[in-house]
Every structure is written in C-alpha cells, then in structure tokens.
Design a protein around this motif. Sequence first.
Motif, short mmCIF file in Angstrom:
data_model
loop_
_atom_site.label_atom_id
_atom_site.label_comp_id
_atom_site.label_asym_id
_atom_site.label_seq_id
_atom_site.Cartn_x
_atom_site.Cartn_y
_atom_site.Cartn_z
N CYS A 47 0.85 -1.19 0.00
CA CYS A 47 0.00 0.00 0.00
C CYS A 47 0.89 1.25 0.00
O CYS A 47 1.84 1.34 0.78
N TYR A 52 -5.68 7.54 -2.59
CA TYR A 52 -6.43 7.51 -3.86
C TYR A 52 -7.72 6.70 -3.69
O TYR A 52 -8.78 7.10 -4.18
N CYS A 53 -7.62 5.59 -2.99
CA CYS A 53 -8.80 4.71 -2.86
C CYS A 53 -9.92 5.39 -2.07
O CYS A 53 -11.10 5.14 -2.32
N LYS A 58 -11.21 2.69 -5.43
CA LYS A 58 -10.37 1.58 -5.88
C LYS A 58 -8.92 1.96 -5.73
O LYS A 58 -8.59 3.16 -5.58
N CYS A 59 -8.05 0.95 -5.78
CA CYS A 59 -6.62 1.21 -5.57
C CYS A 59 -6.02 1.93 -6.77
O CYS A 59 -6.42 1.70 -7.92
N ASN A 62 -3.72 -0.45 -10.66
CA ASN A 62 -4.81 -1.22 -11.26
C ASN A 62 -4.33 -2.63 -11.60
O ASN A 62 -4.02 -2.93 -12.74
N ASN A 66 -7.58 -4.71 -7.58
CA ASN A 66 -8.85 -4.14 -8.07
C ASN A 66 -9.70 -5.21 -8.75
O ASN A 66 -10.93 -5.21 -8.62
N ARG A 99 -3.84 -3.87 0.66
CA ARG A 99 -4.46 -2.98 -0.33
C ARG A 99 -5.92 -3.32 -0.57
O ARG A 99 -6.76 -2.43 -0.75
N SER A 103 -8.82 -0.64 0.32
CA SER A 103 -9.41 0.08 -0.82
C SER A 103 -10.83 -0.34 -1.17
O SER A 103 -11.60 0.45 -1.70
#
Length: 207
Positions: A47, A52-53, A58-59, A62, A66, A99, A103
């Motif tokens: 992470c 952003y998430c 979403k992480c 990508n 995700n 993550r 997320s």
Amino acid sequence: MKVLLVNGSPHKNGSTFAALREIEVELNSNGIETSIVWLGTEAISGCLACGYCRRNGKCVKNDCVNEFAQRAKSADGFVFGTPVHYAAASGAITSFLDRLFYSASSDTFRHKPAAVITVARRGGTTAAYDQLIKYPAIAEMPIISSHYWNMVHAAVPEEAKEDKEGMQCMRILGRNMAYFIKCIEAGKKSGISAPAAEQREVTNFIR
Ligand SMILES: Cc1cc2nc3c(=O)[nH]c(=O)nc-3n(C[C@H](O)[C@H](O)[C@H](O)COP(=O)(O)O)c2cc1C
C-alpha cells in the motif's frame, strides 16, 4: 452461493493449493460454487498510503487487487491461504490484503464468512494465522473455524496429503463454511435483515 479461495503462494500447485483444494472439494459437495484465485509470481506492490482509494473507491495500482475487489462483491465467502515465510504470511498476500481491505468498499466484505489457512513445513503457522485473521476480524466478517487452528504441515504438496489431521481440519472448515453461508441465505429469505452500518467514529490516540 460462491466462495473465493485465495492462494498466496508463489507455487500455483504447491502445498497451500493442496490445502485449499481440500476445502474446495467440501464446499462443492455441499452445493457451494468456488474459485481458487492464485496471486501469481509477479511482484504485488504494498500500500502506498496515498489516499487515492478513499477518493476513487479503488486502488491507484490497477492490478490483481482491483480485479479481485470487483469479483469479491458478488462472492458469499472467502478463504485466504498462505504458505508460511519466516513465521509470517507471504509478502505477496500481505501486500494484496493490505491494499484489498483498505481500498474495497466495506460492503464487499461485511457479514460474509471468512477463514484463513496457513501451510508450513514446520513452524510459524499460528503466527501467520494470527496475522491473516486480522483482516476479516476488522471487516465485520464472521470467522469460520475448524476443530483445530486452520493449518497444514508440508514442505511439498505430497506431504500435505500425508498430514491427515491438517487435511481433516480443512474438510471440516469447508463444511462449516458451507453451513454458515446457507444459514445466512436462509436468514435473508426468512426476512432477517443485516444490521445497518454505522458512521465510523475515528478517534486517534492523541489524548
Ligand atoms: C522464503 C521462505 C520462507 C519459509 N519460512 C518457513 C518458516 O518460517 N517455517 C516453515 O515451517 N516453513 C517455511 N518455509 C517452507 C514453506 O512454508 C513450505 O515449503 C510450504 O509447504 C510452501 O507452500 P507452497 O508450496 O504453497 O508455497 C519457507 C519457505 C520459503 C520459500
């Protein structure tokens, strides 16, 4: 009704797979669909703590995280499996779960049964178990257990089959998970609704 089983080993068909497969067979024979998701051998980023998430749901990276988060929305239960590496979970599954749980939306996991399993040649199984159980235990997931802590002892998959107690533990776990998923389904059908989520209180330890 579907369960996703995550194989956090770099070996697609190694000892962790053998243990997950034992669970999978029990789930299938109890009417539950399954899919074993292998994390592969490509590096999985940890992470970045970039936030952003929080803004985008979403992480920022990508990748398989995700992809799994999307599949997880329609799953009814989860098994997270890891080989023991230095008395801990593998680096890959640790990065993946950090993550994923940070997320994905909380609805992805809330009230869905989860189990973790650990596989080692000799030592570190309970330490790795204690590590991995932290993810479902902070996500309002009912934790499914067996008649012993969910572990198998093996250096190679052939040895996993020889660990009769470990494999029995996996089979019981599979049946227990199928049973609780069906109970939840029956509850929904009879009008029992899940408790609503509360707005989270965040109190940092500053005083
Ligand atoms: C980097 C690394 C660290 C390991 N650390 C341990 C350990 O702490 N304890 C142990 O019993 N086995 C340890 N092992 C052995 C594996 O847990 C064991 O071989 C297991 O069966 C591998 O499962 P897999 O085939 O699904 O990868 C380690 C293996 C590797 C590659």
